[in-house]
Design an enzyme around this catalytic site. Structure first.
Site, PDB file in Angstrom:
ATOM      1  N   GLU A 127       0.874  -1.328   0.032  1.00  0.00           N
ATOM      2  CA  GLU A 127       0.046  -0.069  -0.049  1.00  0.00           C
ATOM      3  C   GLU A 127       0.794   1.145   0.059  1.00  0.00           C
ATOM      4  OE1 GLU A 127      -3.840   1.892   2.150  1.00  0.00           O
ATOM      5  OE2 GLU A 127      -2.328   0.623   3.225  1.00  0.00           O
ATOM      6  N   ASP A 270      -8.630  -4.003   7.427  1.00  0.00           N
ATOM      7  CA  ASP A 270      -7.536  -2.822   7.320  1.00  0.00           C
ATOM      8  C   ASP A 270      -7.227  -2.697   8.963  1.00  0.00           C
ATOM      9  OD1 ASP A 270      -5.702  -0.920   6.712  1.00  0.00           O
ATOM     10  OD2 ASP A 270      -7.327   0.742   6.258  1.00  0.00           O
ATOM     11  N   GLY A 304      -6.282   3.747  12.462  1.00  0.00           N
ATOM     12  CA  GLY A 304      -6.172   2.357  12.224  1.00  0.00           C
ATOM     13  C   GLY A 304      -7.566   1.492  12.619  1.00  0.00           C
TER      14      GLY A 304
END
Length: 371
Positions: A127, A270, A304
């Site tokens: 990413e 994620d 996050g």
């Protein structure tokens, strides 16, 4: 010796098979059938449900270790073992924007790990670092950079058969560079991008058929400037993974996205870390602390996710008003299709790996059955 999983409702990915039998040999599914063969070991699920193990194409850390901070076999194994606790049997550990050396180290760690373990670590999700600094989110600014042909060529060469997915900002790439990635066989995803609607659609016309996390770190939908969100929602070929925790994306927005995408909406975690055991995290200038079930940075911004794939499946049923069968597809066969692995994982089907998640009618996880 053959093994038969019996007395269960089977979510194959194509249909729901009541009171079926899954026949396994050498960790590979042989068939889904009604009859129990003679002379095989029997596993009785006592009326519970079974599906293919969940697939997480975007996970950053396990219980304690973060792959970008520690691109090692130990971090990969922590992600794998932690994921198993929540029904995920296949995953792509994610390495975010880093130095060139860190990227190569991560690739090497995945290579070595897969030589030692025949499990559900399918490869790596890279990413960045070739993203738009305006939409970098929690990525460290010092590592975000414009791609060069030389660096791309080395990453592609060194990452052959390891990097399964790469997130880029397509507006930062030349046509030659996008073609280079497309020809490599790596699945390309648009994310951390400031692309206009037109730039996004051009990237899709070049072969990009996936975005990284719908609504997050991208140009938003406006009635005069539809942005990357509008381009993804209006393009039938594009898969749209979503972080379904109610914080990264409001459930109302997720319901609208489902109406637009349906068979292209994919669940991801994620997760910065799983299990919420890690209370604080510092990696160079990246800082995150767990507060009210979410990781936030010093400014209070999201840093996050904390959900597992099992959480995402339950949230889909609860908040998107979809069936358990549909939610499971978003976390299994649809996730596999998004990264072009639909012929290898994500279904209970002959020739596929014998990795399953067992759950009750209310989607409570009972156990994970992995290779």
């Amino acid at each position: 010796m053959q093994q038969a999983i019996i007395n269960c409702t089977i979510h194959t990915g194509d249909e729901v098979f009541g009171k079926g039998v899954v026949l396994i040999e050498n960790n590979v599914i042989q068939s889904v059938q009604k009859e129990v063969p003679e002379n095989c070991a029997v596993v009785d699920l006592k009326g519970q449900n079974i599906a293919a193990g969940f697939i997480d194409i975007h996970i950053n850390g396990g219980d304690q270790l973060h792959f970008s901070q520690s691109p090692t076999e130990a971090a990969i194994h922590d992600i794998y073992e932690s994921s198993l606790q929540y029904g995920t049997t296949h995953m792509l550990p994610c390495l975010i924007s880093s130095s060139h050396e860190n990227i190569l180290q991560g690739i090497e760690a995945i290579k070595n790990y897969r030589l030692k373990y025949n499990n559900g670590v399918m490869g790596m999700h890279l990413e960045g670092p070739f993203i738009n600094p305006i939409k970098r989110g929690a990525h460290l600014a010092k590592y975000v950079r414009t791609p060069t042909n030389a660096e791309l060529e080395e990453i592609i060469r060194y990452g052959k058969d390891v990097i399964k997915l790469i997130t880029i900002a397509p507006e930062c790439f030349t046509d030659e560079q996008i073609d280079m990635l497309m020809e490599s066989g790596i699945v390309v995803s648009a994310g951390h991008s400031n692309a206009t609607y037109e730039q996004a659609q051009y990237g899709f016309s070049k072969g990009i058929q996936l975005i990284t996390h719908l609504f997050n770190a991208m140009t938003q939908f406006g009635h005069r400037s539809p942005g990357l969100v509008g381009a993804a929602l209006s393009n039938d070929a594009v898969y749209t993974p979503i972080i379904l925790d109610g914080a990264h994306c409001d459930y109302a927005a997720a319901r609208l996205a489902y109406k637009c995408k349906k068979d292209k909406l994919v669940l991801i975690s994620d997760a910065l870390f799983l299990s919420k055991k890690k209370k604080e995290f510092v990696w160079e200038g990246f800082k995150a602390a767990l507060a009210d079930g979410l990781y936030r940075n010093d400014e209070g911004n999201l840093a996050g996710a904390t959900i597992s794939m099992a959480d995402a499946v339950r949230n889909a049923v609860a908040h998107l008003n979809v069936s358990a069968e549909e939610a499971i597809r978003m976390a299994t066969c649809r996730a596999a299709a998004a990264i072009k692995m639909q012929d290898k994982v994500g279904k209970i089907k002959a020739g596929f790996p014998a990795s399953f998640v067992q759950f009750s009618d209310d989607l409570s996880l009972i156990q994970t059955m992995a290779l």
